[in-house]
Design a protein around this motif. Structure first.
Motif, PDB file in Angstrom:
ATOM      1  N   SER A  28      41.107  51.822  47.374  1.00 34.44           N
ATOM      2  CA  SER A  28      40.186  50.862  47.995  1.00 34.44           C
ATOM      3  C   SER A  28      38.766  50.965  47.465  1.00 34.44           C
ATOM      4  N   GLY A  29      38.488  52.007  46.705  1.00 34.98           N
ATOM      5  CA  GLY A  29      37.179  52.112  46.075  1.00 34.98           C
ATOM      6  C   GLY A  29      36.143  52.836  46.909  1.00 34.98           C
ATOM      7  N   THR A  30      35.106  53.311  46.232  1.00 40.42           N
ATOM      8  CA  THR A  30      33.920  53.867  46.883  1.00 40.42           C
ATOM      9  C   THR A  30      32.739  53.003  46.488  1.00 40.42           C
TER      10      THR A  30
ATOM     11  N   ARG B  77      44.654  40.962  43.288  1.00 44.79           N
ATOM     12  CA  ARG B  77      43.861  40.271  44.301  1.00 44.79           C
ATOM     13  C   ARG B  77      42.835  41.261  44.829  1.00 44.79           C
ATOM     14  N   GLN B  78      41.608  40.774  45.061  1.00 44.53           N
ATOM     15  CA  GLN B  78      40.569  41.628  45.626  1.00 44.53           C
ATOM     16  C   GLN B  78      39.875  40.891  46.764  1.00 44.53           C
ATOM     17  N   ASP B  79      39.945  41.459  47.955  1.00 44.73           N
ATOM     18  CA  ASP B  79      39.217  40.920  49.092  1.00 44.73           C
ATOM     19  C   ASP B  79      37.797  41.477  49.073  1.00 44.73           C
ATOM     20  N   PRO B  80      36.838  40.773  49.683  1.00 47.14           N
ATOM     21  CA  PRO B  80      35.428  41.181  49.601  1.00 47.14           C
ATOM     22  C   PRO B  80      35.222  42.641  49.990  1.00 47.14           C
ATOM     23  N   GLY B  81      34.572  43.391  49.119  1.00 51.41           N
ATOM     24  CA  GLY B  81      34.249  44.783  49.392  1.00 51.41           C
ATOM     25  C   GLY B  81      35.425  45.723  49.373  1.00 51.41           C
ATOM     26  N   LYS B  82      36.568  45.248  48.910  1.00 50.58           N
ATOM     27  CA  LYS B  82      37.778  46.069  48.938  1.00 50.58           C
ATOM     28  C   LYS B  82      38.256  46.411  47.534  1.00 50.58           C
ATOM     29  N   GLY B  83      39.299  47.225  47.473  1.00 45.98           N
ATOM     30  CA  GLY B  83      39.910  47.572  46.200  1.00 45.98           C
ATOM     31  C   GLY B  83      40.829  46.464  45.712  1.00 45.98           C
TER      32      GLY B  83
ATOM     33  N   GLY C  26      44.685  32.450  54.146  1.00 53.00           N
ATOM     34  CA  GLY C  26      44.815  33.876  53.875  1.00 53.00           C
ATOM     35  C   GLY C  26      44.864  34.209  52.395  1.00 53.00           C
ATOM     36  N   ASP C  27      45.016  33.204  51.543  1.00 56.59           N
ATOM     37  CA  ASP C  27      44.996  33.436  50.097  1.00 56.59           C
ATOM     38  C   ASP C  27      43.571  33.536  49.569  1.00 56.59           C
ATOM     39  N   SER C  28      42.596  33.251  50.396  1.00 50.68           N
ATOM     40  CA  SER C  28      41.191  33.301  49.961  1.00 50.68           C
ATOM     41  C   SER C  28      40.834  34.729  49.548  1.00 50.68           C
ATOM     42  N   ALA C  29      40.416  34.876  48.308  1.00 48.59           N
ATOM     43  CA  ALA C  29      40.103  36.186  47.733  1.00 48.59           C
ATOM     44  C   ALA C  29      39.674  35.952  46.287  1.00 48.59           C
ATOM     45  N   THR C  30      39.333  37.027  45.601  1.00 43.06           N
ATOM     46  CA  THR C  30      39.090  36.954  44.156  1.00 43.06           C
ATOM     47  C   THR C  30      40.341  37.434  43.434  1.00 43.06           C
TER      48      THR C  30
ATOM     49  N   THR D 175      38.518  34.941  39.440  1.00 44.44           N
ATOM     50  CA  THR D 175      38.350  33.612  40.026  1.00 44.44           C
ATOM     51  C   THR D 175      38.280  33.787  41.534  1.00 44.44           C
ATOM     52  N   LYS D 176      37.179  33.323  42.121  1.00 44.09           N
ATOM     53  CA  LYS D 176      37.009  33.424  43.568  1.00 44.09           C
ATOM     54  C   LYS D 176      37.590  32.173  44.213  1.00 44.09           C
ATOM     55  N   LEU D 177      38.648  32.379  44.972  1.00 43.49           N
ATOM     56  CA  LEU D 177      39.378  31.274  45.591  1.00 43.49           C
ATOM     57  C   LEU D 177      39.031  31.162  47.067  1.00 43.49           C
ATOM     58  N   ASN D 178      38.739  29.927  47.493  1.00 44.16           N
ATOM     59  CA  ASN D 178      38.516  29.641  48.912  1.00 44.16           C
ATOM     60  C   ASN D 178      39.495  28.548  49.311  1.00 44.16           C
TER      61      ASN D 178
END
Lengths: 114, 113
Positions: free
Chosen positions: A107-109, B37-43, B83-87, B107-110
């Protein structure tokens, strides 16, 4: 197995301080990777380990950065004398030796240098 | 230097629409290609992995294709949901140095309800 774990999730530090991050890979994976991601960009490779051996380092990994994987299990990434430009998400990933199976990321730091 | 480009940088679609995300790369000597897939601020969460010998992979509403000769991969998302909204990031590894991935900027998808 709960996947790749990274600790801490967030770190705020003052410029000039040292910070250390930890990564626990999937236990069966013998390869471990560190990447850095800045805002709006894709991750960039920093370094990787096979077991305890550090086999490749990116030019991005300046002398202030050091990574270890002492027993071929968890890994640490240390940044000395942090600078504001070090602010980024630090991602760890692990894989089987056969990279055909791809990576699993943690999940990252998130590091913020103020 | 390997370049990985993702177009568009951002995409906004209404719910239910089918969509295609594009990834292009400059070196055709790829070992494999992985979509994340990457959600905001996540891995990063792995979605699909395509080996160099494969043309496509499917998982649920997702289908990824690979065309090495043209240096392109596409990620097709059917019947998009909020729920597919993510980068979405694509990454390639190369045959002569498969110890690292080269990533696009995503690609940032909304997906709007």
């Amino acid at each position: 197995d709960t996947g790749v774990s990274q600790d801490p999730r967030h770190k705020i530090t003052k410029r000039g301080q040292n910070v250390t991050f930890r990564c626990d890979p999937i236990s069966e994976h013998n390869r471990l990777y560190w990447y850095r991601q800045t805002l709006g960009q894709g991750p960039e490779f920093l370094t990787y380990f096979q077991n305890e051996a550090q086999l490749e380092k990116s030019r991005l990994l300046s002398d202030r950065f050091s990574a270890e994987r002492p027993k071929g299990s968890f890994s640490t990434l240390e940044i000395q004398r942090t600078e504001q430009g070090d602010s980024a998400m630090y991602l760890c990933a692990s894989s089987w030796e056969d990279r055909a199976y791809g990576y699993t990321f943690g999940s990252g730091t998130r590091l913020t240098v103020v | 230097k390997q370049e990985v480009t993702q177009i568009p940088a951002a995409l906004s679609v209404p719910e239910g629409e089918n969509l295609v995300l594009n990834c292009s790369f400059t070196d055709s000597a790829i070992y494999n290609l992985q979509w994340f897939r990457q959600d905001p601020g996540k891995g990063l969460t792995s979605l699909l992995l395509i080996q160099s010998s494969q043309r496509e992979q499917t998982s649920g509403r997702l289908n990824a294709s690979l065309d090495k000769s043209s240096g392109r991969s596409t990620l097709y998302i059917a019947a998009s949901q909020p729920g597919d909204s993510a980068t979405y990031l694509c990454a390639i590894s190369l045959k002569y140095n498969f110890n690292k991935f080269y990533f696009g900027s995503g690609t940032k998808l909304n997906v709007k309800p």
